[in-house]
Enzyme design. Sequence first.
Site, PDB file in Angstrom:
ATOM      1  N   SER A   6       0.839  -1.194   0.000  1.00  0.00           N
ATOM      2  CA  SER A   6       0.000   0.000   0.000  1.00  0.00           C
ATOM      3  C   SER A   6       0.876   1.246   0.000  1.00  0.00           C
ATOM      4  O   SER A   6       2.046   1.203   0.404  1.00  0.00           O
ATOM      5  CB  SER A   6      -0.884   0.004   1.257  1.00  0.00           C
ATOM      6  OG  SER A   6      -1.533   1.245   1.433  1.00  0.00           O
ATOM      7  N   TYR A  16      -3.020  -0.437   9.868  1.00  0.00           N
ATOM      8  CA  TYR A  16      -2.935  -0.853   8.466  1.00  0.00           C
ATOM      9  C   TYR A  16      -1.601  -0.419   7.854  1.00  0.00           C
ATOM     10  O   TYR A  16      -0.903  -1.218   7.233  1.00  0.00           O
ATOM     11  CB  TYR A  16      -4.100  -0.261   7.682  1.00  0.00           C
ATOM     12  CG  TYR A  16      -4.103  -0.614   6.212  1.00  0.00           C
ATOM     13  CD1 TYR A  16      -4.580  -1.845   5.783  1.00  0.00           C
ATOM     14  CD2 TYR A  16      -3.638   0.288   5.260  1.00  0.00           C
ATOM     15  CE1 TYR A  16      -4.598  -2.170   4.438  1.00  0.00           C
ATOM     16  CE2 TYR A  16      -3.656  -0.024   3.912  1.00  0.00           C
ATOM     17  CZ  TYR A  16      -4.132  -1.264   3.501  1.00  0.00           C
ATOM     18  OH  TYR A  16      -4.139  -1.583   2.161  1.00  0.00           O
TER      19      TYR A  16
END
Length: 259
Positions: A151, A164
């Site tokens: 990500s 995350y």
Amino acid sequence: MTGPNYLSELFSLDGRVALVTGGSSGIGRAIAEALARAGASVVIAARGEERLAATAGALTADGCRAAWVRADLSTRDGIREAAEQAAGAFGEPDILVNSAGINLRPPMGELGEDVWDATMTVNLEAPFLLGQRFGPGMAERGFGRIIHVTSQQAHRAFVQSGAYGVSKGALESLARSQAEAWSPYGVTCNTLVPGFVMTPLNERLSSDPERVAALAARTLSGRNGLAEDFAGAAVFLASRASAYVTGQSLFVDGGFSVH
């Protein structure tokens, strides 16, 4: 050798076996479909049986070799069970793609241990344990490809990165550690870094039209990503064409990260 024969030799996955976690939706599904159409026998692992069966069925109908296993990646036992079931479909995998993930984003001050533990198990521990299960075998056979989907939050904090972002940053470090351990034996380990992609994992943002438009505007290509944008990059990293590419993060983000 020229033309199609050269390209087939360079990028073909004939005779290879791939395991793709999160392979029934979003980026994972696009990667599973690409690997299968490039010749690999593909096992997709995810939670929902209906989408798993539909994805594998569509690939089989197109003449590909595909199978599915229901995978609970939220526990160590579930991860190990999924690995063994996957290996039983077509044999030990040559290609491991870790695309499964959860995207929980409470504010940092409200981040509890339950969210932290759940995020680390699915996003980081599952790729680690699957790598430990399959990486040594790849090294013994002299060929392997490990691909993690990470990500932008692995490189910069925004929109409440929280646990995350930590998990994805650690996943990129895991790829480098795996590359250090196994690349001398023909196993490459790399990551694909998406920009903003319209997938179920990003439903929180994709449901806001103004935010979607703003994200597209700050992307050099002028649009947000689609799952199919990852097909070519995944085949490249899975094939012999990428034999000298390892420990790297390949940004497939339309220029989002350099704007």
